[in-house]
Design a protein around this motif. Sequence first.
Motif, PDB file in Angstrom:
ATOM      1  N   GLU A  51      11.060  24.324   0.228  1.00  0.00           N
ATOM      2  CA  GLU A  51      11.594  25.618  -0.208  1.00  0.00           C
ATOM      3  C   GLU A  51      13.113  25.630  -0.073  1.00  0.00           C
ATOM      4  O   GLU A  51      13.664  25.061   0.873  1.00  0.00           O
ATOM      5  N   SER A  52      13.804  26.271  -1.023  1.00  0.00           N
ATOM      6  CA  SER A  52      15.274  26.349  -0.992  1.00  0.00           C
ATOM      7  C   SER A  52      15.865  24.956  -0.815  1.00  0.00           C
ATOM      8  O   SER A  52      16.714  24.728   0.047  1.00  0.00           O
ATOM      9  N   ALA A  53      15.399  24.015  -1.635  1.00  0.00           N
ATOM     10  CA  ALA A  53      15.797  22.609  -1.494  1.00  0.00           C
ATOM     11  C   ALA A  53      17.299  22.420  -1.608  1.00  0.00           C
ATOM     12  O   ALA A  53      17.857  21.449  -1.071  1.00  0.00           O
ATOM     13  N   GLU A  54      17.975  23.343  -2.292  1.00  0.00           N
ATOM     14  CA  GLU A  54      19.429  23.229  -2.447  1.00  0.00           C
ATOM     15  C   GLU A  54      20.161  23.380  -1.123  1.00  0.00           C
ATOM     16  O   GLU A  54      21.342  23.045  -1.008  1.00  0.00           O
ATOM     17  N   GLY A  99       0.797  -1.228   0.000  1.00  0.00           N
ATOM     18  CA  GLY A  99       0.000   0.000   0.000  1.00  0.00           C
ATOM     19  C   GLY A  99       0.824   1.269   0.000  1.00  0.00           C
ATOM     20  O   GLY A  99       0.306   2.347  -0.294  1.00  0.00           O
ATOM     21  N   ARG A 100       2.108   1.164   0.337  1.00  0.00           N
ATOM     22  CA  ARG A 100       2.967   2.344   0.293  1.00  0.00           C
ATOM     23  C   ARG A 100       3.395   2.581  -1.143  1.00  0.00           C
ATOM     24  O   ARG A 100       4.080   1.761  -1.749  1.00  0.00           O
ATOM     25  N   ARG A 101       2.978   3.713  -1.729  1.00  0.00           N
ATOM     26  CA  ARG A 101       3.300   4.022  -3.118  1.00  0.00           C
ATOM     27  C   ARG A 101       4.531   4.912  -3.179  1.00  0.00           C
ATOM     28  O   ARG A 101       4.715   5.791  -2.319  1.00  0.00           O
ATOM     29  N   PRO A 102       5.393   4.712  -4.164  1.00  0.00           N
ATOM     30  CA  PRO A 102       6.552   5.592  -4.311  1.00  0.00           C
ATOM     31  C   PRO A 102       6.106   7.037  -4.505  1.00  0.00           C
ATOM     32  O   PRO A 102       5.085   7.306  -5.151  1.00  0.00           O
ATOM     33  N   VAL A 103       6.862   7.966  -3.936  1.00  0.00           N
ATOM     34  CA  VAL A 103       6.551   9.391  -4.060  1.00  0.00           C
ATOM     35  C   VAL A 103       7.215   9.935  -5.317  1.00  0.00           C
ATOM     36  O   VAL A 103       8.408   9.719  -5.551  1.00  0.00           O
ATOM     37  N   ALA A 104       6.445  10.630  -6.138  1.00  0.00           N
ATOM     38  CA  ALA A 104       7.009  11.270  -7.332  1.00  0.00           C
ATOM     39  C   ALA A 104       7.711  12.558  -6.917  1.00  0.00           C
ATOM     40  O   ALA A 104       7.220  13.294  -6.048  1.00  0.00           O
ATOM     41  N   THR A 105       8.852  12.833  -7.503  1.00  0.00           N
ATOM     42  CA  THR A 105       9.626  14.031  -7.170  1.00  0.00           C
ATOM     43  C   THR A 105       9.681  14.952  -8.381  1.00  0.00           C
ATOM     44  O   THR A 105       9.966  14.504  -9.497  1.00  0.00           O
ATOM     45  N   ARG A 106       9.413  16.236  -8.147  1.00  0.00           N
ATOM     46  CA  ARG A 106       9.435  17.222  -9.215  1.00  0.00           C
ATOM     47  C   ARG A 106      10.358  18.377  -8.820  1.00  0.00           C
ATOM     48  O   ARG A 106      10.402  18.769  -7.659  1.00  0.00           O
ATOM     49  N   LEU A 107      11.071  18.906  -9.804  1.00  0.00           N
ATOM     50  CA  LEU A 107      11.980  20.036  -9.579  1.00  0.00           C
ATOM     51  C   LEU A 107      11.385  21.302 -10.182  1.00  0.00           C
ATOM     52  O   LEU A 107      10.995  21.314 -11.358  1.00  0.00           O
ATOM     53  N   PHE A 108      11.303  22.365  -9.388  1.00  0.00           N
ATOM     54  CA  PHE A 108      10.812  23.658  -9.859  1.00  0.00           C
ATOM     55  C   PHE A 108      11.809  24.735  -9.451  1.00  0.00           C
ATOM     56  O   PHE A 108      12.219  24.795  -8.278  1.00  0.00           O
ATOM     57  N   SER A 109      12.188  25.586 -10.387  1.00  0.00           N
ATOM     58  CA  SER A 109      13.034  26.726 -10.028  1.00  0.00           C
ATOM     59  C   SER A 109      12.184  27.748  -9.279  1.00  0.00           C
ATOM     60  O   SER A 109      10.943  27.753  -9.395  1.00  0.00           O
ATOM     61  N   ALA A 110      12.840  28.627  -8.507  1.00  0.00           N
ATOM     62  CA  ALA A 110      12.117  29.612  -7.701  1.00  0.00           C
ATOM     63  C   ALA A 110      11.228  30.500  -8.561  1.00  0.00           C
ATOM     64  O   ALA A 110      10.202  31.008  -8.093  1.00  0.00           O
ATOM     65  N   GLY A 111      11.580  30.668  -9.822  1.00  0.00           N
ATOM     66  CA  GLY A 111      10.782  31.505 -10.717  1.00  0.00           C
ATOM     67  C   GLY A 111       9.426  30.903 -11.052  1.00  0.00           C
ATOM     68  O   GLY A 111       8.558  31.592 -11.607  1.00  0.00           O
ATOM     69  N   LYS A 112       9.220  29.625 -10.763  1.00  0.00           N
ATOM     70  CA  LYS A 112       7.950  28.970 -11.076  1.00  0.00           C
ATOM     71  C   LYS A 112       7.100  28.757  -9.824  1.00  0.00           C
ATOM     72  O   LYS A 112       6.273  27.845  -9.758  1.00  0.00           O
ATOM     73  N   ARG A 113       7.294  29.634  -8.852  1.00  0.00           N
ATOM     74  CA  ARG A 113       6.554  29.538  -7.590  1.00  0.00           C
ATOM     75  C   ARG A 113       5.040  29.564  -7.825  1.00  0.00           C
ATOM     76  O   ARG A 113       4.291  28.857  -7.158  1.00  0.00           O
ATOM     77  N   LYS A 114       4.562  30.386  -8.788  1.00  0.00           N
ATOM     78  CA  LYS A 114       3.126  30.501  -9.049  1.00  0.00           C
ATOM     79  C   LYS A 114       2.544  29.147  -9.466  1.00  0.00           C
ATOM     80  O   LYS A 114       1.435  28.774  -9.053  1.00  0.00           O
ATOM     81  N   SER A 124       1.362  10.670  -4.351  1.00  0.00           N
ATOM     82  CA  SER A 124       1.964  11.791  -3.633  1.00  0.00           C
ATOM     83  C   SER A 124       3.104  12.389  -4.444  1.00  0.00           C
ATOM     84  O   SER A 124       3.823  11.672  -5.148  1.00  0.00           O
ATOM     85  N   VAL A 125       3.265  13.708  -4.304  1.00  0.00           N
ATOM     86  CA  VAL A 125       4.284  14.429  -5.063  1.00  0.00           C
ATOM     87  C   VAL A 125       5.092  15.309  -4.115  1.00  0.00           C
ATOM     88  O   VAL A 125       4.528  16.029  -3.282  1.00  0.00           O
ATOM     89  N   CYS A 126       6.411  15.234  -4.244  1.00  0.00           N
ATOM     90  CA  CYS A 126       7.319  16.102  -3.492  1.00  0.00           C
ATOM     91  C   CYS A 126       7.936  17.093  -4.481  1.00  0.00           C
ATOM     92  O   CYS A 126       8.611  16.694  -5.434  1.00  0.00           O
ATOM     93  N   ILE A 127       7.703  18.393  -4.260  1.00  0.00           N
ATOM     94  CA  ILE A 127       8.222  19.446  -5.137  1.00  0.00           C
ATOM     95  C   ILE A 127       9.443  20.082  -4.489  1.00  0.00           C
ATOM     96  O   ILE A 127       9.362  20.585  -3.358  1.00  0.00           O
ATOM     97  N   LEU A 128      10.556  20.030  -5.176  1.00  0.00           N
ATOM     98  CA  LEU A 128      11.790  20.662  -4.689  1.00  0.00           C
ATOM     99  C   LEU A 128      11.913  22.017  -5.368  1.00  0.00           C
ATOM    100  O   LEU A 128      12.177  22.110  -6.560  1.00  0.00           O
ATOM    101  N   LEU A 129      11.688  23.069  -4.593  1.00  0.00           N
ATOM    102  CA  LEU A 129      11.722  24.437  -5.112  1.00  0.00           C
ATOM    103  C   LEU A 129      13.117  24.996  -4.830  1.00  0.00           C
ATOM    104  O   LEU A 129      13.511  25.153  -3.678  1.00  0.00           O
ATOM    105  N   TYR A 130      13.886  25.242  -5.886  1.00  0.00           N
ATOM    106  CA  TYR A 130      15.295  25.585  -5.686  1.00  0.00           C
ATOM    107  C   TYR A 130      15.642  26.965  -6.241  1.00  0.00           C
ATOM    108  O   TYR A 130      14.978  27.491  -7.132  1.00  0.00           O
ATOM    109  N   GLY A 131      16.713  27.531  -5.677  1.00  0.00           N
ATOM    110  CA  GLY A 131      17.243  28.802  -6.150  1.00  0.00           C
ATOM    111  C   GLY A 131      18.530  28.572  -6.916  1.00  0.00           C
ATOM    112  O   GLY A 131      18.638  27.636  -7.708  1.00  0.00           O
ATOM    113  N   GLU A 132      19.532  29.398  -6.628  1.00  0.00           N
ATOM    114  CA  GLU A 132      20.818  29.272  -7.326  1.00  0.00           C
ATOM    115  C   GLU A 132      21.534  28.010  -6.853  1.00  0.00           C
ATOM    116  O   GLU A 132      21.643  27.757  -5.652  1.00  0.00           O
ATOM    117  N   LEU A 133      22.049  27.243  -7.812  1.00  0.00           N
ATOM    118  CA  LEU A 133      22.624  25.941  -7.482  1.00  0.00           C
ATOM    119  C   LEU A 133      24.144  25.938  -7.599  1.00  0.00           C
ATOM    120  O   LEU A 133      24.696  26.391  -8.600  1.00  0.00           O
TER     121      LEU A 133
END
Length: 665
Positions: free
Chosen positions: A541-544, A428-443, A565-574
């Motif tokens: 936020e600031s996943a880096e 029943g435990r489903r893998p979590v999908a991970t997505r990367l978003f730059s800080a500019g795509k906060r909206k 489930s989805v985990c969004i990593l919102l990152y700035g300058e890397l």
Amino acid sequence: MKGAGLEGKFQKLGLRRGFDFILHLPLRYEDETVLGTAENAVPGEPLQIEARVERAAIAYRPRRQLIVHAQGLVLRFYNFYGSQLKQFQRAAEQGLRVRAFGELRGGWFGAEMVHPRYRIVNEGEPLPEALTPVYPSTAQLPQRELRMRVLQALDSEPLGDTLSDEMRARYGLAGFAESVTLLHRPPPGSDLGALAGRSHSAWRRMKFDELLAQQLSMRFAYRARRARRAPKLPGDGPLLKAFFERLPFKLTRSQSLAAGEVLRDLKMPQPMQRLLQGDVGSGKTVVAAIACLAAVDAGWQAAVMAPTEILSEQHWHKFHEWLAPLGVRIGWLHGGLRKKEKRAAAEAQIVIGTHALIERDVEFERLGLAVIDEQHRFGVQQRVLLRRKAEEAVPHQLMMSATPIPRTLEMTGYGDLDLSSITELPPGRRPVATRLFSAGKRKDVLDRIRASCAEGQQAYWVCPVIEESKEGDVQTAVETHQRLQAELAGLRVGLLHGRLPSEEKARVMAAFVQGRTQVLVCTTVIEVGVDVANASLMVIESAERFGLAQLHQLRGRIGRGERESVCILLYGELTETARLRLKVIFESNDGFAIAERDLQIRGPGEFLGERQSGQRLLRYADVFQDKDLIEQAREAADHLAQADPERARAHVDRWYGSKRDLLSV
């Protein structure tokens, strides 16, 4: 800088006896055996130049500095002492020369060195016969003091070999005396590349010795533990049988195997020292509950120590749900309790708590088992203090970690423990999908949260800090909470962080668990132990700014319900390292694979946290580059401990003699 002050600096580096200095090996070498000239200077590379001192004076612009002129060479010192000025003035009067070592650059007066290392010498004074070692040091401890003490130790300490000729021949090792002498006093013409890269045969010997000492010390610790007596906890009592009958789910194969290994250890009269590792959500808690019931069935107490109040409360709720119907008394001991309440909680059959468990005024009646969750969060001494709460016998100890230990560290850092691994997730435990978003795509991220909450789901928004800090570009939890209340108008947004009072934390968490809060802005306080099945979205936020282990732990807080489930990593300058971390976490959900990559990125010292109470795991050997030596040292340790225990003890004493306090735990 003499006397007690100097000794204090040495002790800060762990240098207490002669052999500590001998084993304090150089970081690099500088060649002062030759003299150079301004004409053959290479940009960025230091060299040594000798010239007659002509004059010395203080200049006040652009800031106060000492300027020394010596036959076309200028030495510039910004932080100087009055004695330095007098020293150079006397040298000029007597026609003495200065030998300066540093990088040469162009200046107002021609070639100059800024803050060079220097010596006043007579003309014709011979050059050193060996390369100059540069040692790891600490503030206000000059290299010359370190070198002097190291050389004194080399000349006074017996450098006899702790390894037999046969063992050195078997593993192709250089002699000990010749190795340390060469490393501290490399002659001119030595292979600087091999010395600097630690590939020289002398370095190979020192790495082998370090690994051998570590392997032997772990074997001695294991034997010492086996010699102590612990309570026998048979694991076949009525409570445990009733628990298995009432359990609303079936254990996975991995859980059953791990529980079997734990119960087998608890039956023995020697204290268990087992590390239970498993990925986030793999079900380690139920194995801990089984172990605790075995203790209660046999008439003993069990204590469960967690690193955060939130995690300890989650454990208390879970244990209460499972075990209270069986009549087991469970106490929750945390920092907010009065002394009388703490005493009452410590009388329960199973006591769950934070660091409060090891406070001086907390006493257990009959402690037979200590469970330590997220063990890497605790120092060695804290784990020992919990063990010492037992009066009748040495309690069994079960440590748990959701940060799996890579194989390379199992061989080096955990040889004194027995290991159990849960390698599969419950059904029943489903893998979590991970997505990367730059800080500019906060909206876009905010739109996803609105959509998810509109479908009845909940979301976490994780921030790296609580309030304003010098890192102005890092979103703070308090600030983000205020901002999201405006941006997500119409949604109920809560705030949770470690500085909130205990009652407020409990209130905020309860509101989220019960669905009264839709979005929870939080710090890493939710990294472990939080289990809300309806939360299917997480924004970091600031996943880096987070480490790999933290990102994986945080991600494991979701994916506990039926929805994807989805985990969004919102990152700035890397940075390059941050880019590598995010790539790893994006591509993998396998905690063991992530741990291996985390070890490669961070190195063993940081990975282990307080495993050695703040001490580095290894000073010279590298768990990746020296895998062949690790295997050889393990083999040699097995042989030496059996065939020649006296020589084995001498070898351990040479490396750890002044650190017996660490070995004892």
